[in-house]
Design an enzyme around this catalytic site. Sequence first.
Site, PDB file in Angstrom:
ATOM      1  N   THR A 377       0.885  -1.142   0.000  1.00 38.76           N
ATOM      2  CA  THR A 377       0.000   0.000   0.000  1.00 38.76           C
ATOM      3  C   THR A 377       0.935   1.206   0.000  1.00 38.76           C
ATOM      4  O   THR A 377       2.138   1.045   0.128  1.00 38.76           O
ATOM      5  CB  THR A 377      -0.887  -0.107   1.248  1.00 38.76           C
ATOM      6  OG1 THR A 377      -1.658  -1.296   1.108  1.00 38.76           O
ATOM      7  CG2 THR A 377      -1.784   1.067   1.473  1.00 38.76           C
ATOM      8  N   GLY A 469       1.456  -1.248   4.823  1.00 39.37           N
ATOM      9  CA  GLY A 469       1.883  -2.341   5.713  1.00 39.37           C
ATOM     10  C   GLY A 469       0.783  -3.313   6.098  1.00 39.37           C
ATOM     11  O   GLY A 469       0.907  -3.976   7.128  1.00 39.37           O
TER      12      GLY A 469
HETATM   13  N1  GLY Z   1      -5.019  -3.672   1.224  1.00 42.54           N
HETATM   14  C1  GLY Z   1      -4.540  -3.274   2.479  1.00 42.54           C
HETATM   15  C2  GLY Z   1      -5.573  -2.635   3.318  1.00 42.54           C
HETATM   16  O1  GLY Z   1      -6.468  -2.008   2.791  1.00 42.54           O
HETATM   17  O2  GLY Z   1      -5.544  -2.755   4.499  1.00 42.54           O
END
Ligand code: GLY
Length: 565
Positions: A377, A469
């Site tokens: 992310t 993370g």
């Molecule tokens: N894809 C990571 C989150 O949205 O927590």
Amino acid sequence: MKFSLTLVATLQLALFSAAQSTINPYQYSINKNFTGRKGAVVSAHPLASQVGVMIMKKGGNAVDAAIATQLALAVVYPGAGNIGGGGFMVIHLSNGTNTTIDFREKAPIKGHRDMYLDANGNPNLDKSQNGHLAVGVPGTIAGIFAAKKYSKLPFSDLIQPAIDLAEKGFIITAAEAGGLNEDRPNFIKYNTRPVAFVKGQPWKAGDTLIQKDLAQTLKRIKAAGQKGFYEGETARLIVEEMQRGNGIIGYEDLKQYTANEKKPSQFSYKGYEVITMPLPSSGGVLLPMMMKMTSRFPIADYGFHSLKAVQLMTEIERLAYADRAKFLGDPDFYKVPVKQLTSETYISERLRLYNPDSAGDSKKIQAGVVNKESEETTHFSIVDKSGNAVSVTTTLNGGYGCYTVVGGAGFLLNNEMDDFSIKPGVPNMYGAIGGEANAIAPGKRMLSSMTPTIVLKNKKTYIVAGTPGGTTITTSVYQTLLNLIDFKLSTYDAVNKPKFHMQWLPDVVFIENDFPDEIITGLQKMGYTVNKREQIGRTDVIKILNNGTIEAVGDKRGDDTAEGF
Ligand code: GLY
């Protein structure tokens, strides 16, 4: 770190548009610290930070800069910057307005609860994580247009730098070259059309990445706005890509997608006002829970990275994450008891389970294996000279998302469907489990850990923070805020000192490699299982000092860069 000009790059530089005059995409450096007065951007890539600053220099505010930075990241940081994913934006305006934009992806209309289970009810994690069926309906472009009402400059000014970077190219960093080389087999496996990320020779730092198809997509968005993505040619290319790989996103999914403006999750902590993202960000519930629990203890007296403080924070993280698994999901589809979970009464009840002398116990439900530690992310933090602040975390989920690039449109699609609970008790790629609250349903948003956050002091911007993370996002934001507010670390140390993470299941404290040995031994003696990890998050923080000085810090763990003026 410096990257040298290549001959080709020099020629391309001459062609680069006048609007880019302050940015040289063929020579740039990674700067970890910025101190100044007028504005700052800290993001995962030097060029994206420079684009945001350039927009503010042109008279744009922090929201203008955020839109331009997001679009630039979609070009220069393909592993997580995106137009094929989604995210959250938290905004504080100097007129006192606090708001958020939810542009999280949604399950497609044809999505259903058991779509990743085989005939025997066994989960197929390959399908929820890779290729066309893993894709949630993208939200980023709708999010940008939902935020636009708070910006000042014409949209064409905000998207042009991204178009130029895609069309004329930019040189890549060593980290990007490594990522592209590592995932080359996946780009080949999950695509049937040519992909800009695959070439004959391995990528190396300083190579130029040109993305012509992406430039065309960005030009369609420039010309037609949101419809340039969700309708017309781009929509046709997305749907055709889906059909080539047995994906299920159709024209209606794209047309119906909306980003929502939402009231923030807001709470007080020791005289500061914390503004963060509400559900479907789990951080909007977990951060207030964890900070309210922490406020019951004199944690500053315990000391930064003291055994007592780390053990308390670990147990607080455990208690909060146990509730995540059971209660949290998209509130439009599932009644989440947010008020109760964040109430002082509930906090008191939970803390009755806390024992300062030994490790808590997460057992009863078997923890699964964490499949993959890809946590790509990305976060950026921005402030402008008026004190407007924007905190954005955005994602494709895994690094380079589902690896599928929309043929002819040049952008990567997310694999966000894996953030749903595909079967109760089955861990996703972050080892997170869930149940009914986060089960798949058409049009539902999958639970997220992204926790973009702004802290106000005397009603003015004080801290802007966030990180990638996966499930470690919320605990990293929690620790960063405590580092600054309670332990009074410098901004640099608050970002870069080693972090730790506990998420209830698996019943393990994850700890960065450079964590003090005596604390690890102390925790083990108390009954904790401690696993070392290379990195936790890449936290990008801006702090505004009492005298108005802006301090911006990019995390040492990535190419993150702080720029300003
Ligand atoms: N894809 C990571 C989150 O949205 O927590």
